[in-house]
Design a protein around this motif. Sequence first.
Motif: not given
Length: 137
Positions: A86-92, A81-84, A94-97, A70-79
């Motif tokens: 910054a705001e761990p209680n807010v859905f965005s 992670h950073q979004t989470f 950007v949290l999808s990968m 299974i591959g994961i798009a690394n730029p998606d994961f990095a974005a």
Amino acid sequence: MALQVVSTGIRLRPSCAGHILTAMKLMYCAHCEDIVRLFPEKRSCRCGKSWGYYLDDNATTVQTWPGLSIGIANPDFAAAHQTFLAEPNVFSPVLSMRAWINPASEVDVKFVEGEPIADEQAEPLADEPPAAISGRS
């Protein structure tokens, strides 16, 4: 009731033990349905019937068949992670990968023969690597 996170306690590192991975691949075991992140050191699933690791190029993996890479798009994961962080209680969104199953023909995944699936779960071709992997035609 809203979940409140005071501190995540999670610290993700860009490398593990000095190894910088250029990709993140997961191995799915067809026996126990465990998913394991691969590293340069050989890792096994929960039941021990599947294993895998990164080669020295930190991009190519070797893993047992039957199983999935299974591959994961690394730029998606990095974005995400950073979004989470910054705001761990807010859905965005950007949290999808993006994630995908690497095909047997993927050049940076090398399959080696592992233990066949028990007859009651096996599909006709599930217990041996495709001809493209094993070198058989």
